[in-house]
Design a protein around this motif. Structure first.
Motif, PDB file in Angstrom:
ATOM      1  N   VAL A   1       3.603 -12.063  14.573  1.00  0.00           N
ATOM      2  CA  VAL A   1       2.810 -12.355  13.377  1.00  0.00           C
ATOM      3  C   VAL A   1       1.738 -11.290  13.165  1.00  0.00           C
ATOM      4  O   VAL A   1       1.551 -10.776  12.053  1.00  0.00           O
ATOM      5  CB  VAL A   1       2.188 -13.769  13.471  1.00  0.00           C
ATOM      6  CG1 VAL A   1       1.160 -13.971  12.379  1.00  0.00           C
ATOM      7  CG2 VAL A   1       3.270 -14.820  13.372  1.00  0.00           C
TER       8      VAL A   1
ATOM      9  N   VAL B   1       3.664 -16.783   7.319  1.00  0.00           N
ATOM     10  CA  VAL B   1       2.495 -17.310   8.004  1.00  0.00           C
ATOM     11  C   VAL B   1       2.442 -18.838   8.017  1.00  0.00           C
ATOM     12  O   VAL B   1       2.026 -19.432   9.009  1.00  0.00           O
ATOM     13  CB  VAL B   1       1.219 -16.721   7.356  1.00  0.00           C
ATOM     14  CG1 VAL B   1       0.000 -17.465   7.810  1.00  0.00           C
ATOM     15  CG2 VAL B   1       1.113 -15.259   7.732  1.00  0.00           C
TER      16      VAL B   1
ATOM     17  N   ALA C   1       4.027 -12.967   2.404  1.00  0.00           N
ATOM     18  CA  ALA C   1       3.173 -13.191   3.570  1.00  0.00           C
ATOM     19  C   ALA C   1       3.069 -14.678   3.874  1.00  0.00           C
ATOM     20  O   ALA C   1       3.124 -15.102   5.033  1.00  0.00           O
ATOM     21  CB  ALA C   1       1.788 -12.600   3.329  1.00  0.00           C
TER      22      ALA C   1
ATOM     23  N   TYR D   1       4.157 -20.411  10.896  1.00  0.00           N
ATOM     24  CA  TYR D   1       3.405 -20.064  12.109  1.00  0.00           C
ATOM     25  C   TYR D   1       2.172 -20.939  12.256  1.00  0.00           C
ATOM     26  O   TYR D   1       1.929 -21.523  13.316  1.00  0.00           O
ATOM     27  CB  TYR D   1       3.020 -18.589  12.062  1.00  0.00           C
ATOM     28  CG  TYR D   1       2.039 -18.179  13.133  1.00  0.00           C
ATOM     29  CD1 TYR D   1       2.427 -18.092  14.464  1.00  0.00           C
ATOM     30  CD2 TYR D   1       0.711 -17.893  12.817  1.00  0.00           C
ATOM     31  CE1 TYR D   1       1.530 -17.726  15.445  1.00  0.00           C
ATOM     32  CE2 TYR D   1      -0.197 -17.521  13.788  1.00  0.00           C
ATOM     33  CZ  TYR D   1       0.218 -17.443  15.108  1.00  0.00           C
ATOM     34  OH  TYR D   1      -0.684 -17.076  16.074  1.00  0.00           O
TER      35      TYR D   1
ATOM     36  N   ILE E   1      -6.820 -14.632   7.464  1.00  0.00           N
ATOM     37  CA  ILE E   1      -6.526 -13.431   8.253  1.00  0.00           C
ATOM     38  C   ILE E   1      -5.261 -12.750   7.745  1.00  0.00           C
ATOM     39  O   ILE E   1      -5.138 -11.539   7.788  1.00  0.00           O
ATOM     40  CB  ILE E   1      -6.321 -13.816   9.741  1.00  0.00           C
ATOM     41  CG1 ILE E   1      -7.576 -14.461  10.300  1.00  0.00           C
ATOM     42  CG2 ILE E   1      -5.916 -12.608  10.564  1.00  0.00           C
ATOM     43  CD1 ILE E   1      -7.373 -15.075  11.667  1.00  0.00           C
ATOM     44  N   PHE E   2      -4.334 -13.565   7.268  1.00  0.00           N
ATOM     45  CA  PHE E   2      -2.989 -13.045   7.028  1.00  0.00           C
ATOM     46  C   PHE E   2      -2.723 -12.640   5.584  1.00  0.00           C
ATOM     47  O   PHE E   2      -1.612 -12.260   5.244  1.00  0.00           O
ATOM     48  CB  PHE E   2      -1.950 -14.081   7.468  1.00  0.00           C
ATOM     49  CG  PHE E   2      -2.094 -14.467   8.915  1.00  0.00           C
ATOM     50  CD1 PHE E   2      -1.690 -13.599   9.909  1.00  0.00           C
ATOM     51  CD2 PHE E   2      -2.661 -15.679   9.270  1.00  0.00           C
ATOM     52  CE1 PHE E   2      -1.836 -13.942  11.242  1.00  0.00           C
ATOM     53  CE2 PHE E   2      -2.815 -16.021  10.602  1.00  0.00           C
ATOM     54  CZ  PHE E   2      -2.401 -15.155  11.593  1.00  0.00           C
ATOM     55  N   ILE E   3      -3.730 -12.746   4.703  1.00  0.00           N
ATOM     56  CA  ILE E   3      -3.425 -12.386   3.320  1.00  0.00           C
ATOM     57  C   ILE E   3      -3.274 -10.870   3.199  1.00  0.00           C
ATOM     58  O   ILE E   3      -4.038 -10.119   3.782  1.00  0.00           O
ATOM     59  CB  ILE E   3      -4.506 -12.872   2.337  1.00  0.00           C
ATOM     60  CG1 ILE E   3      -5.862 -12.261   2.688  1.00  0.00           C
ATOM     61  CG2 ILE E   3      -4.572 -14.368   2.258  1.00  0.00           C
ATOM     62  CD1 ILE E   3      -6.636 -11.888   1.474  1.00  0.00           C
ATOM     63  N   PRO E   4      -2.257 -10.426   2.460  1.00  0.00           N
ATOM     64  CA  PRO E   4      -2.160  -8.994   2.205  1.00  0.00           C
ATOM     65  C   PRO E   4      -3.279  -8.604   1.237  1.00  0.00           C
ATOM     66  O   PRO E   4      -3.465  -9.270   0.218  1.00  0.00           O
ATOM     67  CB  PRO E   4      -0.782  -8.839   1.570  1.00  0.00           C
ATOM     68  CG  PRO E   4      -0.333 -10.196   1.197  1.00  0.00           C
ATOM     69  CD  PRO E   4      -1.204 -11.205   1.821  1.00  0.00           C
TER      70      PRO E   4
ATOM     71  N   VAL F   1       1.230  -8.388  10.124  1.00  0.00           N
ATOM     72  CA  VAL F   1      -0.001  -8.141   9.367  1.00  0.00           C
ATOM     73  C   VAL F   1      -0.316  -6.646   9.361  1.00  0.00           C
ATOM     74  O   VAL F   1      -0.661  -6.075   8.330  1.00  0.00           O
ATOM     75  CB  VAL F   1      -1.175  -8.956   9.951  1.00  0.00           C
ATOM     76  CG1 VAL F   1      -2.474  -8.585   9.256  1.00  0.00           C
ATOM     77  CG2 VAL F   1      -0.915 -10.432   9.810  1.00  0.00           C
ATOM     78  N   PHE F   2      -0.159  -5.996  10.516  1.00  0.00           N
ATOM     79  CA  PHE F   2      -0.381  -4.547  10.575  1.00  0.00           C
ATOM     80  C   PHE F   2       0.582  -3.839   9.621  1.00  0.00           C
ATOM     81  O   PHE F   2       0.203  -2.904   8.912  1.00  0.00           O
ATOM     82  CB  PHE F   2      -0.166  -4.004  11.992  1.00  0.00           C
ATOM     83  CG  PHE F   2      -1.244  -4.401  12.965  1.00  0.00           C
ATOM     84  CD1 PHE F   2      -2.577  -4.381  12.584  1.00  0.00           C
ATOM     85  CD2 PHE F   2      -0.935  -4.773  14.256  1.00  0.00           C
ATOM     86  CE1 PHE F   2      -3.583  -4.738  13.478  1.00  0.00           C
ATOM     87  CE2 PHE F   2      -1.924  -5.131  15.156  1.00  0.00           C
ATOM     88  CZ  PHE F   2      -3.248  -5.112  14.766  1.00  0.00           C
TER      89      PHE F   2
END
Lengths: 311, 328
Positions: free
Chosen positions: B255, B315, B311, B318, A136-139, B259-260
């Protein structure tokens, strides 16, 4: 919780309800609260309101009236909407052709994966869960170059060549298929997480009983888990539809530039320009047209959306 | 299936005591079953295909991207993957590029300022909305509305809001005789990034509000009672009791907001095209410009890897924390 605070239902008491028991709330501060609330409404809606007003104005009215004032008399025109719709309609069709399959596929696969890992007993699932969730968190920048390379190496248009002879099929749909594959693959992590958090709350006893009865992993999914998944499917489909519809980056990378025919609406909107004079009316009308599907989804299912987002 | 439902019904109504009693023995049976009929093997068709698809596109692509960053893949010349030809030249160039450091700094400013301000603003919104108001749902829906719009749409709106001549912000100032406040919001390098951050806060603060609202309502009554007995003031109550209790909400909202922020590329691209200029260039826009604008594929890939590592740094702790709390 819009009712009066008189009801002593403990479920319905909000935080400040509790605060208020010790802090005397005067009616003045109550009025002030609503002033703040409406000021915030103005803050969130101002760009949209001014946008709508502008989209209905002639160039002359645009130059002479305040942005947030409605168009009066001669100043009113539908021209911007007509031009924008004309320029965006193939983009709208492409976005629908793209978003619907990509949404359904990624939601279904997410549900499959979450079930296979959450509700079926086997050890050492955690590394797999972590790999799914980290996705979900990969750029997305980190996958763009390979993604562009992949779709130059794998020529979907040639692979599916028999299809293009069929009625209503176009060769440029191959670009959309590439986009559908990408959106499905990158949607799986979030749909997996949404379904996993939902399936974790299923009672073990219920599934255990089915297991003892000799039901296979497949029949448990088909007959118990899937029917119970409907609310979560609603949330996931809403979320994914919004994501895919709103995407610009993948479309920029996967759709060859200049092939206007397969561009989704976000790309078409970005390319929308009003000729020599930059027409803000056209830009605003286009923005609203492109936003309508997600706004409809949001207004109809807003509460579920909020719940899904919060979880 | 009828059989299963009947059994379920009996189980729920508590009639079938035997079923629970021998639950332990069945588990042993399951372990001695042959591998092929084991639940693990049966579950493979469910999770393995999505896992492979996602794994290929996410982790496979990142690996491929990393290898490309070690080549000197440029223009339309194909990359040479020969082991002897792979090196860290692109990273050396990158770290010597002042443009990179500007973009990296802007990325950090955007991440920190956007996330921090969104959280503060979202918390204030949540506290206000939680004040037992009428039409709470309507207010909440309106505050969350911008989030349903795409970056392309919001960038179009804000490009116009900020327009110097006819944009709403400047026109409003001028109509109140405050001409000196009118400003080139998105052309002036000193206000450019702030203007972007402000628009993004407009779009996403509703999200922070929703998360905080859920958090506020999950705080048990007793915590409040205790503070009340101590005679704490409202301000102290919020500061000492409520905010610390919202730690989990803060972390999860932060978190997601980050991401946004990483995806804010779309917004900048629509507002400024490929050249946001040094004042608003972030790593995401720099990467896209280098790879897809100038066709410096390897160089773009190296920027992408830096972004990925950033990132990861946010992450990993988290995810580890979620895992430890059993939330994953």
């Amino acid at each position: 919780m819009s009712g009066t605070p008189a009801a002593p239902d403990p479920e319905n008491r909000t935080w400040t309800d509790r605060v208020r028991r010790s802090v005397r709330t005067t009616s003045t501060s109550r009025a002030l609260l609503y002033v703040v609330l409406f000021a915030l409404v103005a803050f969130y809606l101002a760009p949209l309101e001014a946008g709508i007003m502008t989209a209905f104005k002639t160039q002359n009215a645009f130059n002479t009236s305040l942005p947030f004032f409605p168009p009066l008399g001669d100043g009113f025109t539908l021209e911007a909407w007509r031009v924008a719709l004309d320029k965006l309609q193939s983009g709208l069709v492409n976005s629908l052709l793209l978003a619907i399959p990509a949404t359904v596929l990624s939601a279904t696969l997410g549900s499959f994966a979450a079930y296979g890992i959450t509700n079926v007993d086997w050890k050492y699932q955690m590394p797999i869960v972590a790999l799914f969730v980290a996705g979900i968190f990969i750029p997305y920048q980190a996958v763009l170059v390979p993604l562009a390379r992949l779709f130059t190496i794998v020529d979907t248009q040639a692979l599916l060549s028999p299809l293009w002879g069929l009625p209503f099929m176009h060769e440029y749909y191959a670009n959309l298929i590439n986009l559908i594959i990408a959106h499905t693959a990158y949607g799986i992590p979030i749909t997996f997480l949404l379904f996993r958090s939902y399936y974790r709350n299923f009672s073990d006893e219920m599934l255990e009983a089915a297991r003892l009865d000799g039901a296979s992993v497949f029949s448990i999914y088909r007959n118990i888990v899937l029917p119970l998944s409907k609310p979560m499917f609603a949330v996931t489909l809403i979320y994914q539809f919004t994501q895919v519809w709103n995407d610009l980056l993948f479309a920029l990378v996967i759709i060859p530039s200049g092939s206007g025919s397969s561009a989704p609406v976000t790309v078409a909107l970005n390319n929308l320009s009003g000729g020599i004079i930059q027409s803000f009316g056209l830009q605003m009308a286009g923005a609203f047209i492109a936003a309508i599907p997600t706004l409809i989804v949001y207004v109809l299912f807003g509460d579920q959306f909020a719940k899904g987002v919060a979880s | 299936m009828q059989r299963i439902y009947r059994k379920l019904k009996r189980l729920v109504s508590g009639e079938d005591e035997s079923l629970r009693a021998d639950g332990g023995t069945t588990v042993e049976h399951a372990e001695s079953e042959s591998l092929l009929s084991s639940e693990f093997v049966q579950s493979l068709p469910f999770w393995l295909p999505p896992f492979l698809l996602m794994g290929f596109f996410v982790y496979g692509a990142i690996g491929w991207n990393f290898i490309i960053s070690l080549t000197d893949f440029e223009t339309f010349q194909l990359p040479t993957y020969k082991l002897s030809a792979l090196d860290f030249e692109m990273y050396r160039q990158l770290f010597n590029d002042p443009g990179f450091w500007t973009a990296a700094r802007n990325t950090l400013v955007l991440l920190v300022a956007f996330t921090g301000l969104c959280l503060v603003f979202g918390l204030i919104l949540a506290i206000i909305v939680d004040r037992d108001i009428r039409f709470e749902n309507t207010f909440r829906t309106i505050y969350l509305l911008p989030m349903s719009l795409s970056f392309v749409v919001t960038a179009k709106f804000w490009a116009w809001m900020y327009n110097f001549n006819s944009g709403m912000i400047n026109v409003t100032f001028r109509s109140f005789g405050l001409d000196f406040l009118a400003h080139q919001w998105i052309s002036d390098p000193t206000t450019k990034l702030a203007a972007v951050i402000f628009a993004l806060i407009w779009q996403f603060s509703g999200y922070a509000m929703v998360v905080y609202l859920a958090g506020l309502r999950a705080i048990p009554d007793e915590h409040f009672e205790a503070a009340r007995v101590d005679g704490a003031s409202t301000w102290r109550m919020y500061r000492r009791v409520i905010v610390p209790q919202l730690r989990a909400s803060t972390v999860s909202a932060a978190v997601v907001l980050m991401v946004f922020a990483l995806k804010a590329f779309d917004f900048l691209y629509v507002m400024f095209g490929r050249q946001p200029g040094p004042a608003a260039d972030i790593l995401a826009t720099m990467m896209y410009r280098e790879a897809f604008g100038s066709l410096h594929w390897a160089y773009g890939s190296a920027i992408a890897i830096v972004l990925f590592v950033m990132a990861l740094a946010v992450v990993t702790p988290y995810l580890y924390n979620e895992y430890r709390r059993g939330e994953l």
